[in-house]
Design a protein around this motif. Structure first.
Motif, PDB file in Angstrom:
ATOM      1  N   ARG A 164       0.891  -1.178  -0.026  1.00  0.00           N
ATOM      2  CA  ARG A 164      -0.085   0.035   0.009  1.00  0.00           C
ATOM      3  C   ARG A 164       0.851   1.256  -0.151  1.00  0.00           C
ATOM      4  N   ARG A 166       3.652   1.658  -1.560  1.00  0.00           N
ATOM      5  CA  ARG A 166       3.934   1.833  -2.825  1.00  0.00           C
ATOM      6  C   ARG A 166       2.875   2.296  -3.748  1.00  0.00           C
ATOM      7  N   GLN A 167       1.891   1.900  -3.338  1.00  0.00           N
ATOM      8  CA  GLN A 167       0.703   2.322  -4.258  1.00  0.00           C
ATOM      9  C   GLN A 167       0.267   3.658  -3.991  1.00  0.00           C
ATOM     10  N   GLU A 170       2.814   5.653  -5.894  1.00  0.00           N
ATOM     11  CA  GLU A 170       2.581   6.040  -7.084  1.00  0.00           C
ATOM     12  C   GLU A 170       1.410   6.662  -7.685  1.00  0.00           C
ATOM     13  N   HIS A 171       0.391   6.459  -6.953  1.00  0.00           N
ATOM     14  CA  HIS A 171      -0.990   6.842  -7.449  1.00  0.00           C
ATOM     15  C   HIS A 171      -1.778   7.970  -6.510  1.00  0.00           C
ATOM     16  N   GLU A 175      -6.664   7.215  -5.249  1.00  0.00           N
ATOM     17  CA  GLU A 175      -6.740   6.185  -5.596  1.00  0.00           C
ATOM     18  C   GLU A 175      -6.388   4.787  -4.699  1.00  0.00           C
ATOM     19  N   LEU A 176      -5.782   5.151  -3.792  1.00  0.00           N
ATOM     20  CA  LEU A 176      -5.407   3.929  -2.631  1.00  0.00           C
ATOM     21  C   LEU A 176      -6.904   3.966  -1.711  1.00  0.00           C
ATOM     22  N   GLU A 179      -9.207   1.728  -3.217  1.00  0.00           N
ATOM     23  CA  GLU A 179      -8.774   0.157  -3.593  1.00  0.00           C
ATOM     24  C   GLU A 179      -8.763  -0.619  -2.400  1.00  0.00           C
TER      25      GLU A 179
END
Length: 326
Positions: A164, A166-167, A170-171, A175-176, A179
């Motif tokens: 999470r 890294r997510q 990146e986003h 967006e996390l 998700e």
């Protein structure tokens, strides 16, 4: 019912991840009360059924209504990314009895007969007794059911946090958050959580604690009311295979190239893991695993980063390619 959490600029900076042995312990109490939530935990439940049957969980269950809120003093947000159970249960035991009584009454009123049961136990006359009995029940669950498997659970939670993180990098948060669960929806600046509460809160710079959990599937749970820092627990990734014992096998070519031990470790790192987690999974001595990890890292096949008291290892792009090619 929805909970709406409104973010401002400082809140984005103060969001953090954590895992909590106390919250996992409470989630086990909920799980044992709710057979409809036990599908992914059946191997663990079969293994621990005798220990569970020997415990009286009534004190906890009285404060865990099916429709309604668990008292906030029972589930304080973890103060650090990897707080110990001893640190967290000390906060529960230190709850102010008068405030705990008022908070408990709100939960008791949502379940028919619960207030009468609490009165019969002497809780309403002596809330300090209530705090003590509930804390004792939590400590029993931790000692008998959760602590023996905590290294395995912690490894899964830390792997989820690594993914999470890294997510998020990146986003972004927008967006996390959707998700992590179907129960979460994001509109610019506002997180809507479908849960048992009906709450609207401006975070006011406190941010949000995001916490993966093994035992709450498929729901999310949270503490959202002031003054506690808002905390959202969500189902961790990988629980389907958590209690399985998969054989981690490296290909013949990879084994010939790296040797059996290093090849097995590289193949096992499909999700981030610690030295002790790998040693347990592969049935190797921690000292051997540590030595192999150092070599693989020096070769550019692994990276390492600290999370709380532990160091998590994960494959680099080159390590992924080598493991996939095997």
């Amino acid at each position: 019912m929805p909970t709406r959490l409104h973010f401002d600029e400082d809140d984005y900076l103060n969001c953090r991840f954590a895992h909590s042995p106390l919250w996992e312990t409470q989630a086990v109490a909920h799980l044992l009360k709710r057979p409809d939530r036990q599908v992914y935990q059946r191997p663990w439940l079969r293994r621990t059924r005798r220990q569970a049957a020997a415990m009286d969980l009534t004190p906890l269950w009285l404060l865990m209504p099916q429709r309604g809120l668990t008292p906030g003093w029972l589930c304080p947000p973890p103060a650090s990314p990897s707080a110990t159970f001893e640190e967290e249960i000390a906060l529960v035991r230190a709850a102010d009895p008068g405030a705990a009584r008022e908070d408990a009454l709100r939960s008791l009123r949502t379940t028919p007969g619960a207030a009468a049961a609490a009165r019969n136990r002497g809780w309403l006359h002596s809330p300090a007794r209530m705090v003590r009995e509930v804390s004792d029940a939590l400590e029993q669950i931790w000692t008998r059911l959760v602590e023996p498997d905590w290294p395995r659970l912690r490894a899964l939670l830390e792997a989820d946090i690594a993914f999470r993180t890294r997510q998020l990098a990146e986003h972004g948060l927008g967006e996390l958050l959707p998700e992590i669960s179907d129960h979460c929806a994001w509109q610019p600046g506002t997180l809507t959580v479908q849960d048992r509460a009906d709450c609207e809160r401006h975070l006011g710079g406190q941010g949000l604690v995001l916490m993966p959990s093994v035992f709450i599937w498929p729901h999310v749970i949270g503490t959202f009311e002031p003054p506690l820092q808002p905390t959202l627990a969500y189902p961790a990734r990988g629980i389907v295979s958590l209690w399985a014992e998969p054989a981690v096998q490296a290909g013949t070519t990879l084994t010939r190239l790296l040797g059996r031990g290093r090849a097995a470790i590289l193949a096992a790192l499909d999700t981030p893991s610690s030295t002790t987690g790998l040693a347990r999974r592969l049935d190797l001595a921690p000292s051997s695993v540590s030595s192999h990890l150092s070599v693989l890292r020096e070769a550019g096949l692994l990276t390492a980063r600290r999370h709380g008291r532990h160091v998590l290892y994960e494959r680099t792009g080159l390590g992924d390619a080598l493991a996939a090619g095997s």
